[in-house]
Design an enzyme around this catalytic site. Sequence first.
Site, PDB file in Angstrom:
ATOM      1  N   PRO A 115      -9.735 -17.938  31.031  1.00 42.48           N
ATOM      2  CA  PRO A 115      -9.082 -16.786  31.662  1.00 42.48           C
ATOM      3  C   PRO A 115      -7.655 -16.579  31.162  1.00 42.48           C
ATOM      4  O   PRO A 115      -7.095 -15.487  31.306  1.00 42.48           O
ATOM      5  CB  PRO A 115      -9.069 -17.123  33.158  1.00 42.48           C
ATOM      6  CG  PRO A 115      -9.875 -18.351  33.329  1.00 42.48           C
ATOM      7  CD  PRO A 115     -10.086 -18.985  31.999  1.00 42.48           C
ATOM      8  N   GLU A 146     -12.067 -25.761  36.805  1.00 39.00           N
ATOM      9  CA  GLU A 146     -10.734 -25.163  36.797  1.00 39.00           C
ATOM     10  C   GLU A 146     -10.192 -25.009  35.382  1.00 39.00           C
ATOM     11  O   GLU A 146      -9.295 -24.212  35.129  1.00 39.00           O
ATOM     12  CB  GLU A 146      -9.760 -25.997  37.636  1.00 39.00           C
ATOM     13  CG  GLU A 146      -9.894 -25.783  39.133  1.00 39.00           C
ATOM     14  CD  GLU A 146      -9.753 -24.317  39.541  1.00 39.00           C
ATOM     15  OE1 GLU A 146      -8.632 -23.787  39.435  1.00 39.00           O
ATOM     16  OE2 GLU A 146     -10.753 -23.719  39.970  1.00 39.00           O
ATOM     17  N   ARG A 175     -24.762  -7.267  16.747  1.00 41.81           N
ATOM     18  CA  ARG A 175     -25.148  -5.875  16.534  1.00 41.81           C
ATOM     19  C   ARG A 175     -24.422  -5.240  15.359  1.00 41.81           C
ATOM     20  O   ARG A 175     -24.829  -4.171  14.895  1.00 41.81           O
ATOM     21  CB  ARG A 175     -24.944  -5.053  17.806  1.00 41.81           C
ATOM     22  CG  ARG A 175     -23.521  -4.963  18.266  1.00 41.81           C
ATOM     23  CD  ARG A 175     -23.403  -4.226  19.584  1.00 41.81           C
ATOM     24  NE  ARG A 175     -23.648  -2.791  19.439  1.00 41.81           N
ATOM     25  CZ  ARG A 175     -22.810  -1.961  18.831  1.00 41.81           C
ATOM     26  NH1 ARG A 175     -21.694  -2.399  18.291  1.00 41.81           N
ATOM     27  NH2 ARG A 175     -23.098  -0.675  18.748  1.00 41.81           N
ATOM     28  N   ASP A 216     -19.104   3.817  16.736  1.00 43.26           N
ATOM     29  CA  ASP A 216     -18.805   3.346  18.074  1.00 43.26           C
ATOM     30  C   ASP A 216     -17.467   3.792  18.608  1.00 43.26           C
ATOM     31  O   ASP A 216     -16.506   3.907  17.884  1.00 43.26           O
ATOM     32  CB  ASP A 216     -18.749   1.823  18.077  1.00 43.26           C
ATOM     33  CG  ASP A 216     -20.090   1.236  18.302  1.00 43.26           C
ATOM     34  OD1 ASP A 216     -20.913   1.924  18.913  1.00 43.26           O
ATOM     35  OD2 ASP A 216     -20.307   0.114  17.863  1.00 43.26           O
TER      36      ASP A 216
HETATM   37  C1  9D3 Z   1      -6.502 -20.104  39.906  1.00 40.67           C
HETATM   38  C2  9D3 Z   1      -6.712 -20.200  38.445  1.00 40.67           C
HETATM   39  N1  9D3 Z   1      -8.043 -19.694  38.024  1.00 40.67           N
HETATM   40  C3  9D3 Z   1      -7.799 -18.881  36.777  1.00 40.67           C
HETATM   41  C4  9D3 Z   1      -8.015 -17.459  37.015  1.00 40.67           C
HETATM   42  C5  9D3 Z   1      -8.924 -20.835  37.789  1.00 40.67           C
HETATM   43  C6  9D3 Z   1     -10.119 -20.572  37.004  1.00 40.67           C
HETATM   44  C7  9D3 Z   1     -11.064 -19.637  37.407  1.00 40.67           C
HETATM   45  C8  9D3 Z   1     -12.218 -19.431  36.678  1.00 40.67           C
HETATM   46  C9  9D3 Z   1     -10.344 -21.253  35.825  1.00 40.67           C
HETATM   47  C10 9D3 Z   1     -11.502 -21.058  35.109  1.00 40.67           C
HETATM   48  C11 9D3 Z   1     -12.430 -20.152  35.537  1.00 40.67           C
HETATM   49  C12 9D3 Z   1     -13.660 -19.947  34.763  1.00 40.67           C
HETATM   50  N2  9D3 Z   1     -13.552 -18.780  33.882  1.00 40.67           N
HETATM   51  C13 9D3 Z   1     -13.648 -18.881  32.566  1.00 40.67           C
HETATM   52  O1  9D3 Z   1     -13.857 -19.968  32.064  1.00 40.67           O
HETATM   53  C14 9D3 Z   1     -13.475 -17.719  31.722  1.00 40.67           C
HETATM   54  C15 9D3 Z   1     -13.151 -16.363  32.018  1.00 40.67           C
HETATM   55  C16 9D3 Z   1     -12.901 -15.696  33.255  1.00 40.67           C
HETATM   56  O2  9D3 Z   1     -12.955 -16.244  34.363  1.00 40.67           O
HETATM   57  N3  9D3 Z   1     -12.591 -14.374  33.203  1.00 40.67           N
HETATM   58  C17 9D3 Z   1     -12.538 -13.672  32.048  1.00 40.67           C
HETATM   59  N4  9D3 Z   1     -12.747 -14.245  30.892  1.00 40.67           N
HETATM   60  C18 9D3 Z   1     -13.060 -15.574  30.887  1.00 40.67           C
HETATM   61  S1  9D3 Z   1     -13.331 -16.475  29.528  1.00 40.67           S
HETATM   62  C19 9D3 Z   1     -13.604 -17.865  30.357  1.00 40.67           C
END
Ligand code: 9D3
Length: 269
Positions: free
Chosen positions: A94, A121, A159, A174
């Site tokens: 994230p 996490e 694709r 696209d």
């Molecule tokens: C409170 C901190 N959180 C971060 C937003 C903790 C957390 C939440 C969810 C840490 C990891 C995750 C799992 N998500 C992913 O691994 C992830 C992800 C996502 O949640 N949203 C958008 N793209 C991606 S790429 C990997």
Amino acid sequence: MIRFDVVTLFDGYFEPLRTQGVCRRAFDSGVVQLRTWNPRDHARGAHRTVDDRPYGGGPGMVMLAQPLHAALCAAQAARVAAGLEPAPVLLFSPAGRALRQAAVQELAASCGAVLVCGRYEGVDQRFIDLHVDEEISLGDFVLSGGEIPAMALIDAVARLQPGVLNDALSAQQDSFSDGLLDCPHYTRPPRFQDREVPPVLMGGDHARIARWRRDRMLELSWRRRPELVRELERQGRLDRADLRLLAELRGEARDDAGAAAAAGTSSGP
Ligand code: 9D3
């Protein structure tokens, strides 16, 4: 040929890619290759532990560096054994930069990548520092892990491979390849629930149709994603007809948006 090695605790996610739709065709013809690597197969101890509690406390679990490291090394070694170079390592997280079509196109022209899917996490930072070339996010919403983002990337790349789409033009034309959202589409019948197809599309005047489509792309983009239009403007990629339509749209916005826009302090809707 492009090859993806995916490091994931949940390899089952990737099975549908092999058996459905556009990706299936890419795998069947061999233009895209996919292999998954499970850190659990490289974990130590009777429990094959892949995660542990965070130092410093806090909620959730953190993926151990060692099983990820071993899985990644196995993946890179297999690439080398197959006559390829070790590939760039992308971590889905994230905290990564949001995936965009420019990065998809770059990857589509390469030999592939190792995709590491985070879970829980997060991932021990030392694995990231040692191995990860780029962190990628799918956008500002919270998922439970990196598998779906990894599948999204593989789909987006597959694709674009030659021969995978029925129609090579649709890959080329696209949205985002040309920097704008797509125009509305219509097919039969000509009248549905009292709604008619825009007459210009039934008329057969291909220059007028092209201009109508371009205008609708610009209008939709300007209303929903004004930053896309501003970027094309900045790059000098708008023609005179584009700029004329935009001036009209901006004139309209002055009526709606009131004094701030009228004073020229707003360039979007
Ligand atoms: C409170 C901190 N959180 C971060 C937003 C903790 C957390 C939440 C969810 C840490 C990891 C995750 C799992 N998500 C992913 O691994 C992830 C992800 C996502 O949640 N949203 C958008 N793209 C991606 S790429 C990997």
